[in-house]
Scaffold this active site. Structure first.
Site, PDB file in Angstrom:
ATOM      1  N   PRO A  10      36.602  32.095  23.416  1.00  0.00           N
ATOM      2  CG  PRO A  10      34.918  33.111  24.114  1.00  0.00           C
ATOM      3  CD  PRO A  10      35.148  31.742  24.115  1.00  0.00           C
ATOM      4  CG  ASN A  11      37.933  37.534  23.491  1.00  0.00           C
ATOM      5  OD1 ASN A  11      38.455  38.135  22.432  1.00  0.00           O
ATOM      6  ND2 ASN A  11      36.986  37.522  24.465  1.00  0.00           N
ATOM      7  NE  ARG A  18      41.235  38.265  27.192  1.00  0.00           N
ATOM      8  CZ  ARG A  18      40.419  37.270  27.588  1.00  0.00           C
ATOM      9  NH1 ARG A  18      40.650  35.871  27.563  1.00  0.00           N
ATOM     10  NH2 ARG A  18      39.195  37.592  28.122  1.00  0.00           N
ATOM     11  CE1 TYR A  23      41.937  35.824  31.827  1.00  0.00           C
ATOM     12  CE2 TYR A  23      42.151  38.046  30.708  1.00  0.00           C
ATOM     13  CZ  TYR A  23      41.303  37.133  31.355  1.00  0.00           C
ATOM     14  OH  TYR A  23      39.924  37.243  31.176  1.00  0.00           O
ATOM     15  CG  ASN A  72      39.379  28.861  29.931  1.00  0.00           C
ATOM     16  OD1 ASN A  72      38.463  29.720  29.982  1.00  0.00           O
ATOM     17  ND2 ASN A  72      40.681  29.901  30.179  1.00  0.00           N
ATOM     18  CB  ALA A  75      33.162  35.888  27.744  1.00  0.00           C
ATOM     19  CG  HIS A  78      30.894  34.191  32.933  1.00  0.00           C
ATOM     20  ND1 HIS A  78      31.490  33.581  33.814  1.00  0.00           N
ATOM     21  CD2 HIS A  78      32.190  34.855  32.353  1.00  0.00           C
ATOM     22  CE1 HIS A  78      32.796  33.679  33.999  1.00  0.00           C
ATOM     23  NE2 HIS A  78      33.257  34.298  32.980  1.00  0.00           N
ATOM     24  CG  ASP A  85      21.591  21.978  26.962  1.00  0.00           C
ATOM     25  OD1 ASP A  85      21.728  21.772  28.140  1.00  0.00           O
ATOM     26  OD2 ASP A  85      20.758  22.396  26.564  1.00  0.00           O
ATOM     27  CD  GLU A  96      33.428  26.042  34.578  1.00  0.00           C
ATOM     28  OE1 GLU A  96      32.901  25.372  35.292  1.00  0.00           O
ATOM     29  OE2 GLU A  96      33.666  27.378  34.980  1.00  0.00           O
ATOM     30  CG  HIS A  98      37.601  29.846  34.719  1.00  0.00           C
ATOM     31  ND1 HIS A  98      37.009  30.505  33.294  1.00  0.00           N
ATOM     32  CD2 HIS A  98      36.511  28.884  35.210  1.00  0.00           C
ATOM     33  CE1 HIS A  98      35.910  29.721  33.198  1.00  0.00           C
ATOM     34  NE2 HIS A  98      35.718  29.061  34.212  1.00  0.00           N
ATOM     35  CB  ILE A  99      43.945  31.915  33.256  1.00  0.00           C
ATOM     36  CG1 ILE A  99      44.075  30.758  31.868  1.00  0.00           C
ATOM     37  CG2 ILE A  99      45.313  32.536  33.607  1.00  0.00           C
ATOM     38  CD1 ILE A  99      44.083  31.618  30.755  1.00  0.00           C
ATOM     39  NE  ARG A 105      39.023  39.163  35.772  1.00  0.00           N
ATOM     40  CZ  ARG A 105      39.219  38.785  34.690  1.00  0.00           C
ATOM     41  NH1 ARG A 105      39.246  37.527  34.242  1.00  0.00           N
ATOM     42  NH2 ARG A 105      39.160  39.531  33.717  1.00  0.00           N
TER      43      ARG A 105
HETATM   44  C1  DQA Z   1      38.687  33.151  31.734  1.00  0.00           C
HETATM   45  C2  DQA Z   1      37.818  34.300  32.743  1.00  0.00           C
HETATM   46  C3  DQA Z   1      36.529  34.653  32.058  1.00  0.00           C
HETATM   47  O1  DQA Z   1      35.724  35.381  32.813  1.00  0.00           O
HETATM   48  C4  DQA Z   1      36.983  35.574  30.885  1.00  0.00           C
HETATM   49  O2  DQA Z   1      35.864  35.801  30.093  1.00  0.00           O
HETATM   50  C5  DQA Z   1      38.036  34.837  29.979  1.00  0.00           C
HETATM   51  C6  DQA Z   1      39.058  34.055  30.611  1.00  0.00           C
HETATM   52  C7  DQA Z   1      39.864  32.780  32.422  1.00  0.00           C
HETATM   53  O3  DQA Z   1      40.511  31.867  32.188  1.00  0.00           O
HETATM   54  O4  DQA Z   1      40.454  33.119  33.799  1.00  0.00           O
HETATM   55  O5  DQA Z   1      38.095  34.892  28.730  1.00  0.00           O
HETATM   56  O6  DQA Z   1      38.034  32.023  31.390  1.00  0.00           O
END
Ligand code: DQA
Length: 142
Positions: A10-11, A18, A23, A72, A75, A78, A85, A96, A98-99, A105
């Site tokens: 998401p996002n 964003r 990011y 990635n 959110a 978390h 699963d 996994e 994360h940027i 944070r």
């Molecule tokens: C993220 C970190 C997450 O906490 C956040 O909700 C994201 C982006 C990252 O790539 O840093 O949407 O996964």
């Protein structure tokens, strides 16, 4: 040729627009084009969804046939035991990513529901986190 799938949650469709101070200013599509040019020896597929169930469906669909998944989960990282699963349910290893450095944070970002199900975790290198994850699939580290 190694088949790698990048899944963004998401996002992450809004990368470039964003919160650019966190990011960055690049869109994922531009980054992906560069990554594909750099790694012509790989077949890099890409999927993005804002919907948890669609991310799970994609993992089920591809998780028995491709060589690696770079995830990635945004959110959902978390919160989602269902993603944990799904990762456990398939045979393809999942890395996994994360940027941002989630540990630098808010505290709610310090917990990952999916890390334990993943082969490894790459955090905080900006978009380069995806390249580093890709490298991990090209290195023989079974
Ligand atoms: C993220 C970190 C997450 O906490 C956040 O909700 C994201 C982006 C990252 O790539 O840093 O949407 O996964």
């Amino acid at each position: 040729m190694k088949k790698i799938l990048i899944i963004n949650g998401p996002n992450l469709n809004l990368l470039g627009k964003r919160e650019p101070t966190i990011y960055g200013h690049a869109s994922f599509e531009d980054y992906l084009e560069k990554l594909r040019k750099k790694y012509i020896q790989c077949d890099i597929a890409y999927y993005q969804s804002n919907i948890e169930g669609e991310l799970i469906n994609k993992i089920h669909e591809t998780g028995f046939e491709c060589d690696g998944i770079i995830l990635n989960a945004g959110a959902y990282t978390h919160t989602s035991i269902a993603l944990h699963d799904a990762i456990k349910a398939v045979t393809t290893p999942v890395v996994e990513v994360h940027i941002s450095n989630v540990h630098a944070r808010e505290s709610f970002r310090h917990v990952s529901m999916i890390s334990a199900a993943c082969k490894g975790v790459i955090i905080g290198f900006g978009l380069d986190s995806y390249r580093l994850a890709l490298e991990s699939f090209l290195t023989d580290n079974e």
